[in-house]
Design an enzyme around this catalytic site. Structure first.
Site, short mmCIF file in Angstrom:
data_model
loop_
_atom_site.label_atom_id
_atom_site.label_comp_id
_atom_site.label_asym_id
_atom_site.label_seq_id
_atom_site.Cartn_x
_atom_site.Cartn_y
_atom_site.Cartn_z
CG ASN A 137 -1.69 1.27 1.37
OD1 ASN A 137 -1.84 2.02 0.41
ND2 ASN A 137 -2.23 1.53 2.57
N GLY B 139 1.51 2.25 10.85
CA GLY B 139 2.40 3.40 10.75
C GLY B 139 3.07 3.80 12.06
CD GLU C 75 -2.80 5.78 6.56
OE1 GLU C 75 -2.80 5.83 5.32
OE2 GLU C 75 -1.85 5.28 7.22
CD GLU D 233 -3.89 -2.38 7.34
OE1 GLU D 233 -2.78 -2.69 6.88
OE2 GLU D 233 -4.42 -1.27 7.11
P1 PGA Z 1 2.39 0.32 7.79
O1 PGA Z 1 1.00 0.59 7.05
O2 PGA Z 1 2.94 -0.95 7.24
O3 PGA Z 1 3.23 1.53 7.45
O4 PGA Z 1 2.10 0.22 9.25
C1 PGA Z 1 0.09 -0.44 6.83
C2 PGA Z 1 -1.07 0.08 6.03
O5 PGA Z 1 -1.27 1.29 5.97
O6 PGA Z 1 -1.83 -0.69 5.42
#
Ligand code: PGA
Length: 258
Positions: free
Chosen positions: A12, A175, A99, A169
């Site tokens: 992603n 993040g 997000e 998630e």
């Molecule tokens: P990340 O993001 O691997 O940076 O934690 C995962 C995502 O946004 O699907």
């Protein structure tokens, strides 16, 4: 334990990479993907879908989008429909990413409409669900996941189950550099699959591919891939680096046959 669903590794990219950078990345990853038994998916910015889809034609890599609108067409300035994505060469779409929920106020009912529209045109949705930190601390994880699944997938036809991917998630892991514990993920996916079994049938629920996402990196990826219940990974920041992403694809080969 042999898992029955095909392993999936999905990048992603969020709002990163112009077309030139995207194509350079893909050129590094194609040979690694060709050696792999994984489905390799890359969710690119809208502007790069066409060029990337052209570049991966005939390879094991598929290109998708990170969002879409739920309407077929209309006066929705700035929005993009499922059929436009498909025409540009996307084969899948991420919907309900944390997000989008957090920064753009997306609700389960809006996400539900998007899922239906994506399936209508033959795009595979990756439906993101997950609890936030407070919900986990308050012991509400199970209830939150159940409500997200109910409201997002409640009336999705059983026939669609083999096209559906659900990404667990947890918001606190996305993040942050703080991945969930594989045992926690295992438990959460177990609960989700059991709930989908009640919604449809256990055989239908078994067809849904479950991904884990949230601070996956080259060090922790193998453990997640070895965890029962986790069919694949949704990778954000680490997926921006072609060498790291390629490494994770090849790790899959070494964590044993499924
Ligand atoms: P990340 O993001 O691997 O940076 O934690 C995962 C995502 O946004 O699907």
């Amino acid at each position: 334990m042999k898992k029955s669903r095909a392993p999936v590794i999905c990048a992603n990219w969020k709002m990163y990479k112009n077309i030139e950078e995207a194509l350079a990345f893909i050129d590094v990853v194609i040979p690694v993907a060709e050696q792999s038994d994984c489905e390799v998916l890359i969710a690119v910015p809208f502007t790069a879908i066409r060029s990337c889809a052209d570049r991966v034609r005939g390879t094991r890599i598929s290109i998708g989008a990170q969002n879409m609108n739920d309407a077929t067409a209309g006066a929705f300035t700035g929005e993009v429909s499922a059929s436009m994505l498909q025409e540009a060469g996307a084969t899948f779409v991420i919907v309900g990413h944390s997000e989008r929920r957090r920064l753009f106020g997306e609700t389960n009912s809006f996400i539900h409409q998007k899922i239906k529209r994506a399936l209508d045109v033959g795009l595979r949705p990756i439906v993101c669900i997950g609890e936030n930190y407070e919900e986990r601390e308050n012991g509400a994880t199970h209830a939150v996941l159940k409500m997200q699944l109910q409201e997002c997938l409640g009336d999705i036809s059983k026939e669609a189950t083999s096209h559906l991917m659900v990404a667990y998630e947890p918001n606190w892991a996305v993040g942050t550099g703080l991945p969930a514990n594989p045992e926690t993920v295992h438990q959460a996916i177990d609960d989700c699959r059991a709930f989908l079994g009640e919604l449809w049938s256990s055989a239908d629920a078994q067809r849904v591919t479950f991904l884990y996402g949230g601070s996956v990196d080259v060090q922790n990826a193998a453990t997640f891939l070895q965890t029962p219940n986790i069919d694949g990974l949704l990778i954000g920041s680490v997926s921006l680096d072609p060498d790291s992403f390629a490494k994770i694809i090849s790790l899959r080969q070494n964590v044993g046959a499924r």
